[in-house]
Scaffold this motif. Structure first.
Motif, PDB file in Angstrom:
ATOM      1  N   GLY A  53       0.831  -1.192  -0.091  1.00 29.07           N
ATOM      2  CA  GLY A  53       0.130  -0.006  -0.153  1.00 29.07           C
ATOM      3  C   GLY A  53       0.662   1.349  -0.077  1.00 29.07           C
ATOM      4  O   GLY A  53       0.488   2.334   0.252  1.00 29.07           O
ATOM      5  N   LYS A  54       1.960   1.167  -0.500  1.00 33.06           N
ATOM      6  CA  LYS A  54       2.958   2.411  -0.281  1.00 33.06           C
ATOM      7  C   LYS A  54       3.040   3.114  -1.752  1.00 33.06           C
ATOM      8  O   LYS A  54       3.508   4.362  -1.731  1.00 33.06           O
ATOM      9  N   GLY A  55       2.075   2.675  -2.528  1.00 35.79           N
ATOM     10  CA  GLY A  55       2.214   3.566  -3.838  1.00 35.79           C
ATOM     11  C   GLY A  55       1.089   4.550  -3.904  1.00 35.79           C
ATOM     12  O   GLY A  55       0.243   4.830  -2.786  1.00 35.79           O
ATOM     13  N   ILE A  56       1.212   5.360  -4.919  1.00 33.08           N
ATOM     14  CA  ILE A  56       0.081   6.395  -5.150  1.00 33.08           C
ATOM     15  C   ILE A  56      -0.651   6.159  -6.533  1.00 33.08           C
ATOM     16  O   ILE A  56      -0.140   5.621  -7.375  1.00 33.08           O
ATOM     17  N   LYS A  57      -1.937   6.680  -6.227  1.00 29.80           N
ATOM     18  CA  LYS A  57      -2.750   6.572  -7.747  1.00 29.80           C
ATOM     19  C   LYS A  57      -2.764   7.971  -8.433  1.00 29.80           C
ATOM     20  O   LYS A  57      -2.672   9.205  -7.656  1.00 29.80           O
ATOM     21  N   MET A  58      -2.526   7.854  -9.498  1.00 30.91           N
ATOM     22  CA  MET A  58      -2.580   9.138 -10.744  1.00 30.91           C
ATOM     23  C   MET A  58      -3.575   8.808 -11.644  1.00 30.91           C
ATOM     24  O   MET A  58      -3.586   7.856 -12.182  1.00 30.91           O
ATOM     25  N   THR A  59      -4.066  10.170 -11.910  1.00 31.68           N
ATOM     26  CA  THR A  59      -5.070  10.232 -13.292  1.00 31.68           C
ATOM     27  C   THR A  59      -4.145  10.361 -14.311  1.00 31.68           C
ATOM     28  O   THR A  59      -3.024  10.873 -14.213  1.00 31.68           O
ATOM     29  N   ILE A  60      -4.860  10.370 -15.342  1.00 26.39           N
ATOM     30  CA  ILE A  60      -4.095  10.488 -16.661  1.00 26.39           C
ATOM     31  C   ILE A  60      -3.738  12.076 -16.551  1.00 26.39           C
ATOM     32  O   ILE A  60      -2.584  12.350 -17.377  1.00 26.39           O
ATOM     33  N   GLU A  61      -4.600  12.729 -16.042  1.00 31.50           N
ATOM     34  CA  GLU A  61      -4.273  14.528 -16.134  1.00 31.50           C
ATOM     35  C   GLU A  61      -3.016  14.621 -15.126  1.00 31.50           C
ATOM     36  O   GLU A  61      -2.260  15.727 -15.621  1.00 31.50           O
ATOM     37  N   ASP A  62      -2.931  13.827 -14.008  1.00 27.88           N
ATOM     38  CA  ASP A  62      -1.646  14.067 -13.337  1.00 27.88           C
ATOM     39  C   ASP A  62      -0.581  13.536 -13.915  1.00 27.88           C
ATOM     40  O   ASP A  62       0.422  14.442 -13.705  1.00 27.88           O
ATOM     41  N   ILE A  63      -0.659  12.500 -14.713  1.00 27.70           N
ATOM     42  CA  ILE A  63       0.531  12.119 -15.622  1.00 27.70           C
ATOM     43  C   ILE A  63       0.988  13.315 -16.706  1.00 27.70           C
ATOM     44  O   ILE A  63       2.083  13.571 -16.836  1.00 27.70           O
ATOM     45  N   ASP A  64      -0.034  13.571 -17.244  1.00 29.34           N
ATOM     46  CA  ASP A  64       0.076  14.792 -18.277  1.00 29.34           C
ATOM     47  C   ASP A  64       0.788  15.765 -17.733  1.00 29.34           C
ATOM     48  O   ASP A  64       1.509  16.354 -18.530  1.00 29.34           O
ATOM     49  N   LYS A  65       0.383  16.257 -16.504  1.00 30.55           N
ATOM     50  CA  LYS A  65       1.305  17.458 -15.807  1.00 30.55           C
ATOM     51  C   LYS A  65       2.659  17.274 -15.721  1.00 30.55           C
ATOM     52  O   LYS A  65       3.189  18.131 -15.833  1.00 30.55           O
ATOM     53  N   LEU A  66       2.933  16.123 -15.415  1.00 32.09           N
ATOM     54  CA  LEU A  66       4.285  15.806 -15.105  1.00 32.09           C
ATOM     55  C   LEU A  66       5.369  15.910 -16.376  1.00 32.09           C
ATOM     56  O   LEU A  66       6.494  16.472 -15.968  1.00 32.09           O
ATOM     57  N   TRP A  67       4.839  15.796 -17.369  1.00 28.68           N
ATOM     58  CA  TRP A  67       5.935  15.982 -18.548  1.00 28.68           C
ATOM     59  C   TRP A  67       5.573  17.354 -19.332  1.00 28.68           C
ATOM     60  O   TRP A  67       6.426  17.783 -20.339  1.00 28.68           O
ATOM     61  N   LYS A  68       4.714  17.832 -18.842  1.00 28.97           N
ATOM     62  CA  LYS A  68       4.637  19.312 -19.499  1.00 28.97           C
ATOM     63  C   LYS A  68       5.384  20.311 -18.865  1.00 28.97           C
ATOM     64  O   LYS A  68       5.758  20.317 -17.906  1.00 28.97           O
TER      65      LYS A  68
END
Length: 68
Positions: A53-68
């Motif tokens: 349970g040490k992971g985090i959940k990310m939405t597509i929008e969250d992932i999209d923000k990482l690389w912009k």
């Protein structure tokens, strides 16, 4: 001179081995390891952390923000 045989079936290997032995050739058997052991260890540790349970959940929008 070196000869490399790839993708030899287990049932055919004794034939090559006995032929090489009868001709006086040296056989060096190497098994390829396609992945770096450190990389494999890192992936297995990450899987275990997710199970704990040490992971985090990310939405597509969250992932999209990482690389912009």
């Amino acid at each position: 001179m070196d000869i490399i045989l790839k993708n030899v079936k287990k049932k055919d290997f004794p034939v090559f081995q006995s032929l090489a032995k009868s001709l006086g050739f040296e056989i060096i058997e190497e098994n390829e390891k396609p992945y770096n052991p450190d990389f494999v260890k890192e992936i297995l540790e990450a899987r275990e952390e997710l199970r704990q349970g040490k992971g985090i959940k990310m939405t597509i929008e969250d992932i999209d923000k990482l690389w912009k």
